[in-house]
Design a protein around this motif. Structure first.
Motif, PDB file in Angstrom:
ATOM      1  N   PRO A  92      22.083   2.632   1.689  1.00  0.00           N
ATOM      2  CA  PRO A  92      21.181   3.729   2.061  1.00  0.00           C
ATOM      3  C   PRO A  92      20.233   4.165   0.952  1.00  0.00           C
ATOM      4  O   PRO A  92      19.136   4.635   1.234  1.00  0.00           O
ATOM      5  N   ILE A  93      20.639   4.003  -0.309  1.00  0.00           N
ATOM      6  CA  ILE A  93      19.773   4.459  -1.407  1.00  0.00           C
ATOM      7  C   ILE A  93      18.477   3.658  -1.436  1.00  0.00           C
ATOM      8  O   ILE A  93      17.409   4.180  -1.710  1.00  0.00           O
ATOM      9  N   TYR A  94      18.559   2.344  -1.104  1.00  0.00           N
ATOM     10  CA  TYR A  94      17.341   1.538  -1.017  1.00  0.00           C
ATOM     11  C   TYR A  94      16.502   1.985   0.179  1.00  0.00           C
ATOM     12  O   TYR A  94      15.264   1.997   0.114  1.00  0.00           O
ATOM     13  N   GLY A  95      17.170   2.318   1.280  1.00  0.00           N
ATOM     14  CA  GLY A  95      16.456   2.791   2.461  1.00  0.00           C
ATOM     15  C   GLY A  95      15.671   4.064   2.183  1.00  0.00           C
ATOM     16  O   GLY A  95      14.524   4.215   2.616  1.00  0.00           O
ATOM     17  N   CYS A  96      16.293   4.985   1.423  1.00  0.00           N
ATOM     18  CA  CYS A  96      15.597   6.234   1.072  1.00  0.00           C
ATOM     19  C   CYS A  96      14.367   5.940   0.214  1.00  0.00           C
ATOM     20  O   CYS A  96      13.298   6.526   0.419  1.00  0.00           O
ATOM     21  N   GLY A  97      14.528   5.025  -0.745  1.00  0.00           N
ATOM     22  CA  GLY A  97      13.389   4.640  -1.582  1.00  0.00           C
ATOM     23  C   GLY A  97      12.277   4.012  -0.760  1.00  0.00           C
ATOM     24  O   GLY A  97      11.091   4.308  -0.957  1.00  0.00           O
ATOM     25  N   ALA A  98      12.656   3.148   0.195  1.00  0.00           N
ATOM     26  CA  ALA A  98      11.671   2.481   1.049  1.00  0.00           C
ATOM     27  C   ALA A  98      10.932   3.497   1.926  1.00  0.00           C
ATOM     28  O   ALA A  98       9.711   3.411   2.111  1.00  0.00           O
ATOM     29  N   LEU A  99      11.669   4.479   2.476  1.00  0.00           N
ATOM     30  CA  LEU A  99      11.036   5.500   3.312  1.00  0.00           C
ATOM     31  C   LEU A  99      10.012   6.315   2.515  1.00  0.00           C
ATOM     32  O   LEU A  99       8.945   6.652   3.018  1.00  0.00           O
ATOM     33  N   LEU A 100      10.343   6.615   1.263  1.00  0.00           N
ATOM     34  CA  LEU A 100       9.380   7.319   0.415  1.00  0.00           C
ATOM     35  C   LEU A 100       8.147   6.446   0.185  1.00  0.00           C
ATOM     36  O   LEU A 100       7.014   6.941   0.147  1.00  0.00           O
ATOM     37  N   GLY A 101       8.371   5.128   0.020  1.00  0.00           N
ATOM     38  CA  GLY A 101       7.253   4.198  -0.142  1.00  0.00           C
ATOM     39  C   GLY A 101       6.352   4.191   1.087  1.00  0.00           C
ATOM     40  O   GLY A 101       5.118   4.220   0.977  1.00  0.00           O
ATOM     41  N   PHE A 102       6.971   4.164   2.290  1.00  0.00           N
ATOM     42  CA  PHE A 102       6.200   4.205   3.537  1.00  0.00           C
ATOM     43  C   PHE A 102       5.413   5.517   3.645  1.00  0.00           C
ATOM     44  O   PHE A 102       4.265   5.530   4.092  1.00  0.00           O
ATOM     45  N   LEU A 103       6.054   6.626   3.248  1.00  0.00           N
ATOM     46  CA  LEU A 103       5.394   7.932   3.322  1.00  0.00           C
ATOM     47  C   LEU A 103       4.146   7.957   2.442  1.00  0.00           C
ATOM     48  O   LEU A 103       3.071   8.407   2.871  1.00  0.00           O
ATOM     49  N   ILE A 104       4.296   7.466   1.205  1.00  0.00           N
ATOM     50  CA  ILE A 104       3.154   7.439   0.280  1.00  0.00           C
ATOM     51  C   ILE A 104       2.045   6.538   0.836  1.00  0.00           C
ATOM     52  O   ILE A 104       0.858   6.888   0.806  1.00  0.00           O
ATOM     53  N   TYR A 105       2.429   5.386   1.376  1.00  0.00           N
ATOM     54  CA  TYR A 105       1.450   4.447   1.946  1.00  0.00           C
ATOM     55  C   TYR A 105       0.701   5.097   3.113  1.00  0.00           C
ATOM     56  O   TYR A 105      -0.531   4.987   3.226  1.00  0.00           O
ATOM     57  N   ASP A 106       1.446   5.790   3.999  1.00  0.00           N
ATOM     58  CA  ASP A 106       0.822   6.463   5.151  1.00  0.00           C
ATOM     59  C   ASP A 106      -0.155   7.542   4.700  1.00  0.00           C
ATOM     60  O   ASP A 106      -1.240   7.697   5.277  1.00  0.00           O
ATOM     61  N   LEU A 107       0.234   8.311   3.685  1.00  0.00           N
ATOM     62  CA  LEU A 107      -0.641   9.382   3.194  1.00  0.00           C
ATOM     63  C   LEU A 107      -1.922   8.821   2.593  1.00  0.00           C
ATOM     64  O   LEU A 107      -3.002   9.412   2.738  1.00  0.00           O
ATOM     65  N   ILE A 108      -1.812   7.675   1.928  1.00  0.00           N
ATOM     66  CA  ILE A 108      -3.002   7.035   1.356  1.00  0.00           C
ATOM     67  C   ILE A 108      -3.908   6.513   2.473  1.00  0.00           C
ATOM     68  O   ILE A 108      -5.125   6.724   2.464  1.00  0.00           O
ATOM     69  N   GLN A 109      -3.294   5.836   3.465  1.00  0.00           N
ATOM     70  CA  GLN A 109      -4.091   5.268   4.555  1.00  0.00           C
ATOM     71  C   GLN A 109      -4.772   6.339   5.391  1.00  0.00           C
ATOM     72  O   GLN A 109      -5.855   6.120   5.934  1.00  0.00           O
ATOM     73  N   SER A 110      -4.121   7.506   5.529  1.00  0.00           N
ATOM     74  CA  SER A 110      -4.706   8.586   6.339  1.00  0.00           C
ATOM     75  C   SER A 110      -5.699   9.433   5.548  1.00  0.00           C
ATOM     76  O   SER A 110      -6.322  10.345   6.108  1.00  0.00           O
ATOM     77  N   GLY A 111      -5.845   9.152   4.245  1.00  0.00           N
ATOM     78  CA  GLY A 111      -6.799   9.880   3.424  1.00  0.00           C
ATOM     79  C   GLY A 111      -6.267  11.156   2.813  1.00  0.00           C
ATOM     80  O   GLY A 111      -7.007  11.874   2.137  1.00  0.00           O
ATOM     81  N   HIS A 112      -4.991  11.459   3.029  1.00  0.00           N
ATOM     82  CA  HIS A 112      -4.408  12.673   2.453  1.00  0.00           C
ATOM     83  C   HIS A 112      -4.106  12.508   0.967  1.00  0.00           C
ATOM     84  O   HIS A 112      -3.944  13.492   0.248  1.00  0.00           O
ATOM     85  N   LEU A 113      -3.997  11.273   0.515  1.00  0.00           N
ATOM     86  CA  LEU A 113      -3.830  10.975  -0.906  1.00  0.00           C
ATOM     87  C   LEU A 113      -4.896   9.956  -1.301  1.00  0.00           C
ATOM     88  O   LEU A 113      -5.230   9.060  -0.515  1.00  0.00           O
ATOM     89  N   PRO A 114      -5.430  10.078  -2.525  1.00  0.00           N
ATOM     90  CA  PRO A 114      -6.398   9.064  -2.972  1.00  0.00           C
ATOM     91  C   PRO A 114      -5.689   7.740  -3.246  1.00  0.00           C
ATOM     92  O   PRO A 114      -4.485   7.712  -3.487  1.00  0.00           O
ATOM     93  N   ASN A 115      -6.410   6.664  -3.184  1.00  0.00           N
ATOM     94  CA  ASN A 115      -5.841   5.356  -3.494  1.00  0.00           C
ATOM     95  C   ASN A 115      -5.371   5.339  -4.940  1.00  0.00           C
ATOM     96  O   ASN A 115      -6.083   5.805  -5.843  1.00  0.00           O
ATOM     97  N   ILE A 116      -4.162   4.854  -5.197  1.00  0.00           N
ATOM     98  CA  ILE A 116      -3.598   4.898  -6.547  1.00  0.00           C
ATOM     99  C   ILE A 116      -3.472   3.491  -7.119  1.00  0.00           C
ATOM    100  O   ILE A 116      -3.204   2.533  -6.403  1.00  0.00           O
ATOM    101  N   GLU A 117      -3.648   3.412  -8.426  1.00  0.00           N
ATOM    102  CA  GLU A 117      -3.586   2.135  -9.119  1.00  0.00           C
ATOM    103  C   GLU A 117      -2.147   1.655  -9.245  1.00  0.00           C
ATOM    104  O   GLU A 117      -1.197   2.440  -9.092  1.00  0.00           O
ATOM    105  N   TRP A 118      -2.013   0.359  -9.589  1.00  0.00           N
ATOM    106  CA  TRP A 118      -0.672  -0.241  -9.689  1.00  0.00           C
ATOM    107  C   TRP A 118       0.188   0.449 -10.732  1.00  0.00           C
ATOM    108  O   TRP A 118       1.395   0.612 -10.548  1.00  0.00           O
ATOM    109  N   TRP A 119      -0.435   0.887 -11.851  1.00  0.00           N
ATOM    110  CA  TRP A 119       0.364   1.515 -12.905  1.00  0.00           C
ATOM    111  C   TRP A 119       0.891   2.888 -12.471  1.00  0.00           C
ATOM    112  O   TRP A 119       1.973   3.320 -12.895  1.00  0.00           O
ATOM    113  N   MET A 120       0.132   3.567 -11.586  1.00  0.00           N
ATOM    114  CA  MET A 120       0.606   4.848 -11.060  1.00  0.00           C
ATOM    115  C   MET A 120       1.776   4.632 -10.094  1.00  0.00           C
ATOM    116  O   MET A 120       2.724   5.419 -10.064  1.00  0.00           O
TER     117      MET A 120
END
Length: 365
Positions: free
Chosen positions: A29-57
């Motif tokens: 489950p700990i990997y699942g929680c990390g993955a869900l956070l990754g999906f959340l960040i990706y969704d926020l970027i795609q919807s324009g709620h977050l700016p596109n972030i560089e690889w180092w960020m």
């Protein structure tokens, strides 16, 4: 994927097969929680709620989030089950052995791979699937995780029973040795052995402890079983051949055992009372009436309203009753120890009652 790579890594390192993770099945489950956070960040970027972030960020985010997840999860599991599922004490730059800089650097690199490659790939695959198929898969996966979590906690409880039985066998064996030596009064350590003998544990200690637990549990529920409203639950079948009243008693009993065996320190009276009342809906949900189609979603609120009407229950107990069908009622998340225990015990009892193996898996009815 996390379970696969970690199991392979430990199998190579330890030279034996290893099932990594807290659960019995191939899920971490700990990997699942990390993955869900990754999906959340990706969704926020795609919807324009977050700016596109560089690889180092992304790397820094993965590094920080992995540290927070590993430390909090390790601490929680140790408090609940008195055991550690990983220990980084032999790795440099670790924090109390719960997390470390080298492992978090690895997770930071994996976060870049997830955000730039894996998550977009998953979304492209999902877009080709029908909504009905996705709904079915979602329900299947949620059911698997819920059942696995319930059975894992049950097995951990049984493990403690095995430890207790091993301890009793050892104590009885040592007591027999002491008895034989004690009977030989010419033995030069007779005086010492005579003192040791008083520590012999009675062979019936486990049976006595079980009787005491059942007596204390019966004291907690006896007033409810004299109430006319509670008696009405015995008219309706819940799972298999188990009535709603029997189911509620089973859930209360398993809640009582989980709380005691795992030293969770939830209020026993609140816990058992809420468990007895958690399915006080007072109708036959198998009768085919159109309103029963949403029984799974509705009955928790109905049971809570009935419990409030007939009994003086606390707000914590009300919340526990309303949230016992999580994750089916996805917005009703259990928020207290009482609610979490009832939610898990209810799913365990429902499974065992449905396959009709009540007595084989510790239920009372």
């Amino acid at each position: 994927m996390g379970w696969i790579w970690e199991s392979i890594y430990y199998a190579i390192r330890e030279r034996k097969l290893a099932n990594r993770g807290f659960l019995n099945g191939p899920i971490c489950p700990i990997y699942g929680c990390g993955a869900l956070l990754g999906f959340l960040i990706y969704d926020l970027i795609q919807s324009g709620h977050l700016p596109n972030i560089e690889w180092w960020m992304i790397f820094i985010l993965g590094f920080i989030i992995s540290m927070a997840l590993e430390y909090s999860t390790s601490w929680t599991l140790e408090k609940l089950f008195k055991a550690r599922w990983w220990d980084y004490s032999n790795i440099p730059l670790n924090i109390n052995g719960r997390t470390s800089v080298p492992t978090s650097v690895t997770f930071g690199v994996v976060a870049i791979l997830a955000e730039k490659v894996l998550i977009p790939l998953v979304y492209r695959s999902l877009s080709k699937s029908s909504e009905s198929l996705l709904d079915i898969l979602a329900h299947i996966f949620v059911s698997i995780i819920s059942i696995d979590t319930t059975l894992t906690i049950s097995s951990l409880t049984n493990f403690q029973k095995h430890v207790a039985s091993i301890d009793e066998a050892f104590q009885n064996h040592m007591a027999d040795i002491v008895e034989r030596v004690y009977n030989n009064q010419n033995f030069f350590c007779y005086k010492v052995i005579e003192r040791i003998k008083v520590f012999k544990l009675p062979g019936r200690k486990n049976r006595i402890a079980k009787q005491l637990r059942e007596k204390q549990f019966d004291e907690l529920i006896k007033d409810y079983f004299e109430h006319d409203v509670i008696k009405q639950m015995d008219k309706y079948i819940q799972h298999g051949t188990t009535t709603t009243l029997q189911h509620c008693e089973n859930v209360a009993w398993i809640c009582y055992l989980i709380n005691r065996k795992l030293n969770l320190n939830a209020d026993e009276k609140e816990l058992v009372e809420a468990a007895i009342l958690h399915d006080l809906f007072l109708y036959d949900w198998h009768d085919g009436h159109p309103s029963r189609k949403t029984h799974g979603f509705d009955h928790a609120d109905i049971a809570c309203n009935n419990a409030v009407k007939h009994f003086d229950i606390s707000e914590k107990q009300r919340e526990a009753i309303r949230s016992h069908m999580w994750p089916l009622n996805i917005t009703r998340i259990p928020k207290s120890k009482v609610a979490i225990i009832i939610c898990l015990a209810d799913k365990y009892c429902a499974l065992i009652e449905t396959i009709r193996l009540n007595k084989h898996f510790g239920l009372r009815n």
